[in-house]
Design an enzyme around this catalytic site. Structure first.
Site, mmCIF file in Angstrom:
data_model
loop_
_atom_site.group_PDB
_atom_site.id
_atom_site.type_symbol
_atom_site.label_atom_id
_atom_site.label_comp_id
_atom_site.label_asym_id
_atom_site.label_seq_id
_atom_site.Cartn_x
_atom_site.Cartn_y
_atom_site.Cartn_z
ATOM 1 N N ARG A 1 -44.289 -74.221 20.952
ATOM 2 C CA ARG A 1 -43.871 -73.393 22.090
ATOM 3 C C ARG A 1 -44.755 -73.715 23.295
ATOM 4 N NH1 ARG A 1 -46.039 -68.735 22.506
ATOM 5 N NH2 ARG A 1 -45.634 -68.036 20.390
ATOM 6 N N TYR B 1 -25.576 -68.370 42.493
ATOM 7 C CA TYR B 1 -24.931 -68.497 41.183
ATOM 8 C C TYR B 1 -24.776 -67.110 40.532
ATOM 9 C CZ TYR B 1 -24.350 -69.791 36.278
ATOM 10 O OH TYR B 1 -23.892 -69.910 35.002
ATOM 11 N N ASP C 1 -32.728 -73.842 44.007
ATOM 12 C CA ASP C 1 -31.900 -74.268 42.879
ATOM 13 C C ASP C 1 -31.234 -75.580 43.300
ATOM 14 O OD1 ASP C 1 -29.740 -74.698 41.121
ATOM 15 O OD2 ASP C 1 -29.477 -72.563 40.728
ATOM 16 N N LYS D 1 -25.952 -79.403 33.750
ATOM 17 C CA LYS D 1 -24.958 -79.975 34.660
ATOM 18 C C LYS D 1 -25.227 -81.481 34.860
ATOM 19 C CE LYS D 1 -23.956 -75.650 34.671
ATOM 20 N NZ LYS D 1 -24.376 -74.692 35.674
#
Ligand SMILES: *Cc1c(COP(=O)(O)O)cnc(C)c1O
Length: 394
Positions: free
Chosen positions: A51, A103, A175, A200
């Site tokens: 992690r 978004y 973004d 994306k």
């Protein structure tokens, strides 16, 4: 010649993780281990628990940092995990100035989650600097930009907003999902944090959900690294590898899709059934010049409006090539209906106010032959004409 002097296309292939130093492998090894044996009771090795740090994820984090021109990258289990973790840099009582056509998932995070933790926000039209200035409060700690925005492709001046942010000691978040560092590098214009849905264009094949963040400041890198480990929404190793593989073809994919997008935007603009096309390449786009100043191209996503929802429904049910789906930035073209998909989390009234109408479609251009796409669109438009009840003339 060092990596630094390579052009972007070359850097995608020849970066710090080109060759595995142990075996010479030309693909980054997938390290599944969750934990690492410590050879010394007093000093642990670089890796102790996956992690906190994992070599496969680290490779992706290094590569995206290099590509964005930052010093440190972070990989998360989704774009929203990257965005949410970056928002955790804020504290109760802080205020964010955020773009109004953000978004849908980010809208939901800001309005329904951050508010419960006492983080305030003001939505603004980020393309209007006066409106942005008026939204600033004593407790404003962050500006949140998406450019070009989703789904109306409005372009925000990254440099101007970053400047405003610096004047009041606030951070600028960008973004960069729509353009990727192949076309736009927000850190160069003064932004502090670049965020990505790597789901994306970066991965590009509709086969992985991932998020990335990049910063250029050591202190901020420490803080975000601490939050990544504390919140724990890290990217799995198989997925990190898929993003690394997708990245290798980012430039050719995006360039080809963008070329087709330019042709399609012009085709749509000339079509009598299309009311409006939103795409920064078009000379009529309100921020056409700004886009040329801060980005190397308009990208491969556009949106267009038909006369009403009824025409849109006929078009969607007749168009054959694109998948009709949520998401964008893939090898296959993706047609989306923002009102019911990316912006479904936004109340209708808010949506309409932002110009995200029920007659708006978003189109992410893939790698199909553009003539096939035009033919397909044409035959779907012909079906609308066939519906005389709906078609009242061009
Ligand atoms: C898809 C998307 C997100 C969210 O990313 P996920 O990977 O789906 O969590 C954020 N911003 C933009 C612009 C997006 O298109």
């Amino acid at each position: 010649m060092t990596n630094d002097t390579f052009t972007f296309e070359t850097k995608l292939l020849h970066n710090s993780h080109k060759i595995d130093p142990v075996t010479g492998a030309v693909s980054v090894p997938i390290q599944h281990a969750s934990t690492y044996h410590q050879f010394n009771i007093d000093s642990f090795g670089k890796y102790d628990y996956s992690r906190s740090l994992n070599p496969t994820r680290e490779a992706l984090e290094d590569v995206i940092a290099e590509l964005e021109g930052g010093i440190k990258g972070f990989a998360f289990s989704s774009g929203m995990a990257a965005i949410s973790t970056a928002f955790l840099l804020l504290s109760a009582g802080d205020h964010v100035v955020i773009t109004e056509d953000v978004y849908g998932g980010t809208f939901r995070m800001v309005t329904e989650v951050l508010t419960r933790f006492g983080i305030e926000h003001t939505f603004v039209d980020m393309t209007n600097l006066e409106e942005v200035k008026l939204a600033i409060q004593d407790n404003t700690k962050a500006f949140y930009i998406e450019t070009p925005s989703n789904p109306l492709l409005k372009v925000t001046d990254i440099q101007a907003i970053s400047q405003l942010a610096k004047e009041i000691g606030a951070l600028t978040y960008v973004d960069n999902t729509f353009l990727t560092p192949a076309l736009q590098k927000p850190l160069q214009f003064g932004a502090d944090i670049v965020l990505h849905s790597a789901t994306k264009f970066l991965s590009g094949h509709s086969d992985v959900v991932a998020g990335l963040a990049v910063v250029k400041d050591e202190k901020l890198a420490k803080k975000l690294g601490f939050l990544q480990n504390s919140f724990g929404a890290v990217l799995g190793v198989q997925d990190a590898w898929l993003v690394l593989r997708g990245l290798k073809t980012l430039h050719v994919r995006l360039e080809q899709s963008q070329k087709s997008a330019i042709e399609l935007a012009e085709f749509l603009q000339d079509h009598p059934l299309v009311q409006k096309v939103h795409y920064p390449h078009l000379a009529c786009h309100p921020q056409h010049q700004l886009q040329q100043k801060q980005a190397a191209g308009p990208g491969a996503v556009l949106s267009f409006e038909l006369k009403d929802e009824e025409l849109l429904r006929t078009f969607v049910s007749n168009v054959k090539i694109p998948v009709f789906a949520v998401s964008l930035g893939a090898v296959e073209s993706i047609l989306s209906y923002p009102a019911k998909m990316s912006h479904a989390a936004m109340p209708e009234e808010e949506r309409e106010k932002r110009g995200i109408r029920n007659s708006l479609l978003r189109f992410s251009v893939g790698l199909e032959n553009v003539e096939d796409l035009k033919k397909d669109f044409s035959q779907a438009f012909e079906k609308i004409k066939g519906h005389s009840f709906a078609y009242k003339g061009a």
